[in-house]
Design an enzyme around this catalytic site. Sequence first.
Site, mmCIF file in Angstrom:
data_model
loop_
_atom_site.group_PDB
_atom_site.id
_atom_site.type_symbol
_atom_site.label_atom_id
_atom_site.label_comp_id
_atom_site.label_asym_id
_atom_site.label_seq_id
_atom_site.Cartn_x
_atom_site.Cartn_y
_atom_site.Cartn_z
ATOM 1 N N GLU A 1 0.835 -1.213 0.000
ATOM 2 C CA GLU A 1 0.000 0.000 0.000
ATOM 3 C C GLU A 1 0.863 1.255 0.000
ATOM 4 O OE1 GLU A 1 -2.449 -1.363 3.416
ATOM 5 O OE2 GLU A 1 -4.118 -1.031 2.041
ATOM 6 N N GLU B 1 -3.639 -9.632 3.678
ATOM 7 C CA GLU B 1 -4.632 -9.254 4.698
ATOM 8 C C GLU B 1 -5.759 -10.249 4.847
ATOM 9 O OE1 GLU B 1 -3.203 -7.209 2.611
ATOM 10 O OE2 GLU B 1 -2.789 -5.257 3.532
HETATM 11 C C1 LIG Z 1 -3.260 -2.039 6.847
HETATM 12 C C2 LIG Z 1 -2.184 -2.990 6.687
HETATM 13 C C3 LIG Z 1 -2.304 -4.305 7.091
HETATM 14 C C4 LIG Z 1 -1.169 -5.222 6.957
HETATM 15 O O1 LIG Z 1 -0.142 -4.901 6.459
HETATM 16 S S1 LIG Z 1 -1.407 -6.748 7.585
HETATM 17 C C5 LIG Z 1 0.196 -7.524 7.599
HETATM 18 C C6 LIG Z 1 0.565 -7.974 6.250
HETATM 19 N N1 LIG Z 1 1.827 -8.625 6.270
HETATM 20 C C7 LIG Z 1 1.943 -9.942 6.362
HETATM 21 O O2 LIG Z 1 0.977 -10.661 6.528
HETATM 22 C C8 LIG Z 1 3.321 -10.512 6.224
HETATM 23 C C9 LIG Z 1 3.663 -11.391 7.381
HETATM 24 N N2 LIG Z 1 5.007 -11.913 7.275
HETATM 25 C C10 LIG Z 1 5.298 -12.996 6.524
HETATM 26 O O3 LIG Z 1 4.465 -13.568 5.868
HETATM 27 C C11 LIG Z 1 6.716 -13.483 6.566
HETATM 28 O O4 LIG Z 1 7.289 -13.058 7.760
HETATM 29 C C12 LIG Z 1 7.556 -12.982 5.386
HETATM 30 C C13 LIG Z 1 7.026 -13.631 4.113
HETATM 31 C C14 LIG Z 1 7.522 -11.477 5.261
HETATM 32 C C15 LIG Z 1 9.036 -13.407 5.622
HETATM 33 O O5 LIG Z 1 9.132 -14.767 5.864
HETATM 34 P P1 LIG Z 1 10.493 -15.362 6.513
HETATM 35 O O6 LIG Z 1 11.670 -14.848 5.763
HETATM 36 O O7 LIG Z 1 10.281 -16.827 6.594
HETATM 37 O O8 LIG Z 1 10.610 -14.744 7.959
HETATM 38 P P2 LIG Z 1 9.701 -15.023 9.248
HETATM 39 O O9 LIG Z 1 10.344 -16.052 10.091
HETATM 40 O O10 LIG Z 1 8.296 -15.261 8.865
HETATM 41 O O11 LIG Z 1 9.748 -13.606 9.973
HETATM 42 C C16 LIG Z 1 10.902 -13.140 10.656
HETATM 43 C C17 LIG Z 1 10.450 -12.444 11.931
HETATM 44 O O12 LIG Z 1 9.657 -11.305 11.581
HETATM 45 C C18 LIG Z 1 8.395 -11.390 12.184
HETATM 46 N N3 LIG Z 1 7.410 -10.784 11.271
HETATM 47 C C19 LIG Z 1 7.397 -10.877 9.938
HETATM 48 N N4 LIG Z 1 6.391 -10.167 9.421
HETATM 49 C C20 LIG Z 1 5.769 -9.597 10.470
HETATM 50 C C21 LIG Z 1 4.659 -8.710 10.569
HETATM 51 N N5 LIG Z 1 4.029 -8.275 9.469
HETATM 52 N N6 LIG Z 1 4.282 -8.318 11.790
HETATM 53 C C22 LIG Z 1 4.954 -8.733 12.897
HETATM 54 N N7 LIG Z 1 6.016 -9.580 12.860
HETATM 55 C C23 LIG Z 1 6.418 -9.989 11.659
HETATM 56 C C24 LIG Z 1 8.159 -12.858 12.404
HETATM 57 O O13 LIG Z 1 7.247 -13.072 13.463
HETATM 58 C C25 LIG Z 1 9.539 -13.344 12.758
HETATM 59 O O14 LIG Z 1 9.786 -13.033 14.084
HETATM 60 P P3 LIG Z 1 10.555 -14.072 15.031
HETATM 61 O O15 LIG Z 1 11.864 -14.341 14.399
HETATM 62 O O16 LIG Z 1 10.644 -13.392 16.361
HETATM 63 O O17 LIG Z 1 9.712 -15.295 15.086
#
Ligand SMILES: C/C=C/C(=O)SCCNC(=O)CCNC(=O)[C@H](O)C(C)(C)COP(=O)(O)OP(=O)(O)OC[C@H]1O[C@@H](n2cnc3c(N)ncnc32)[C@H](O)[C@@H]1OP(=O)(O)O
Length: 650
Positions: A83, A103
């Site tokens: 976004e 989302e």
């Molecule tokens: C209005 C707006 C609304 C929104 O934006 S809603 C949120 C939308 N975003 C998501 O849904 C993305 C969520 N994240 C993921 O799907 C994955 O991550 C990724 C694909 C970005 C990366 O995957 P990988 O490389 O395997 O890393 P990992 O182990 O999943 O993440 C590393 C650390 O980062 C934290 N993290 C990642 N994305 C978020 C997030 N969006 N909010 C909070 N924490 C997040 C995890 O928990 C973890 O943390 P730890 O190592 O402590 O377990």
Amino acid sequence: MNTGDANLRRDLRDALLSAAAVADLDGVVIESSGRHFYAGSDISELDHPIEEPQLTAVITLIEAMPVPVVASINGFALGGGLELALACDARIGDTSAIVGFPEVTLGIIPGAGGTVRAGRLIGPASAIDLVGSGRRVDAREAKELGILDRVVEPRRLRDTAIEYASTMGTKRRVRDLPVPAFDPAVIEDAAQRAATRARPNVLEAIAMVRRGLTLGPDEALLEERTIFDRLRRTDEAANLRYLFFAKRTAVRSLRASTSERRIDRIAVAGAGTMGAAVARLLNACGFSVIVFDLNTTALERVGATSAIVTTDQLQDLADSDVVIDAIFEDMQVKRQFFTDLEPLVSDEAIFASNTSYLDLDQIASVLNRPERFAGFHFFNPADRNPLIEVVRTASSSAETIEVLAGLALKLGKTAIPARVGDGFVANRVYADYRCQVEFLMEEGANPEEIDAAMRDFGLPIGPFAVGDMSGLDIAWARRKRLAATRDPLQRYVVVPDTLCELGRFGKKTGAGWYSYADDAARGTPDPQVVAIIDAARAEKGITPRAIAARDIQLRVLGSMVCAAAVVLRAGVAERASDIDIALTEGFGFPRWLGGPLRYFSSFKDDDVVRVLKAVFESDPIVFAIAAPALLGEVPQDIRVALDAVRAPNR
Ligand SMILES: C/C=C/C(=O)SCCNC(=O)CCNC(=O)[C@H](O)C(C)(C)COP(=O)(O)OP(=O)(O)OC[C@H]1O[C@@H](n2cnc3c(N)ncnc32)[C@H](O)[C@@H]1OP(=O)(O)O
């Protein structure tokens, strides 16, 4: 990761404000110094009131900048990250860029203009597809769709973005683009496809894209934000966030360090259905795969379908980094296999067994280095089911667990830790669920009623239809194996045995719980099965009674919760949330309920007691853990498990 929390938004705001004050500015580039552009909003923040400045305010600033702003995208730009990029005047991605709106998978809809701007930039049909599915799109497709203006090699990303920003001259706000011409029939079609079996938030996301086409941008953006804000407070969204973090907790517990051991060559022993599916998956994920089986006919079937090397010579496995046993379930054969294998391979090679029920400690005991061995339990169909149990034996080393957990991640799986115990975590809980539906059937509900009740609950398919699909003979073989050790007081339903004795093994024989003569895909209720069930009831003197769908659902739920408490008490499962992951990922328990424990944790004590009492009364031997419910108490083991997964008060 660049998760969009309040700090990141504040920094972005301040940077934009100071850029706006620079004289003779040509343009602005927003880039990430990390591996990813922006992984979306901080998911944990959605539990609370969102702090200022909100993402919408940062976006307003970007659009108000007097000069073009260019998003320079490496890695993920998801949710709020996409976004943010859509609020810019151009988007340059490198070849690693991946964009998407996850989302809907979190029970919400985009809340910072995603539906409105995507509809204008890429057209409503593509916007509905992306917003409604949550799927991720790579750089090439993002360019084709028109999300990215250009895609370049990573080393050229910054220069290209700067060149764009300094030569664009005029702003090109997505919100001001005219709504692209569209054919209402195409939109209707896209909406219908995205809405198949969709959750309410998905329908709202699709509807919002459509309304964004007719409303002015200001009005549409406001409406979208209002819906987002309402949905983020729902139980459904909170449960999906719970699962998001539960999965990360499970993975963290499996991987003490983040050091990566290089794995290239993986051997799969056993060319049956499971071994072949595991080999296909490994191959698709870029590993060099060799499949070993003494049965050359089975090997030919595997070899004919893909670019996988096959062999009937054990020494060909000598240079494997990891060897996965997917041999049929026979303790002696597996022990012999590992005994013969160990002297051939390097000391560092890791061994894993995909056994569902055999005692891994007994297999480990034939090894000179038992620390290199652990369970690695896939679920059917192994190339599609997302769950893997990484099972620690009494002697598995931390490194072995770490390597296998890392491999699971590379295969795109959700891994949970488990310890040795009959059926480990997922199959153990599912087994009690299976028993409970047979009890319900014996008491008066017919298979199609139970299947319908469980589909209404949210399972993709009912338990009897699942049995017919996977083959009733498999469970039959196991029941026969266990017959000698079964407690004679335990309630036992003979109907599935009778079906198997008649050769009704399910779909593959044209008949099982259902008949597949008239409808080969879905089957139809069969009078012969009704007669068999009636006879079994009569034999035990049971007068069938009508059982309401809700009572069916609650008994099933209660039986799963009891089984969960048993595996937790035995230490086979490490934590309560791992069981919720096992059932949602492995067996299609509705994610939006968060899993059986999470869902049950939302019940009042009185209701918990009532459900457990009914479960206990169905079979006191199996469900002894529920006994305190007879005294009006929530059993201690169950209380601890429910407290561990309950949502904080919002
Ligand atoms: C209005 C707006 C609304 C929104 O934006 S809603 C949120 C939308 N975003 C998501 O849904 C993305 C969520 N994240 C993921 O799907 C994955 O991550 C990724 C694909 C970005 C990366 O995957 P990988 O490389 O395997 O890393 P990992 O182990 O999943 O993440 C590393 C650390 O980062 C934290 N993290 C990642 N994305 C978020 C997030 N969006 N909010 C909070 N924490 C997040 C995890 O928990 C973890 O943390 P730890 O190592 O402590 O377990």
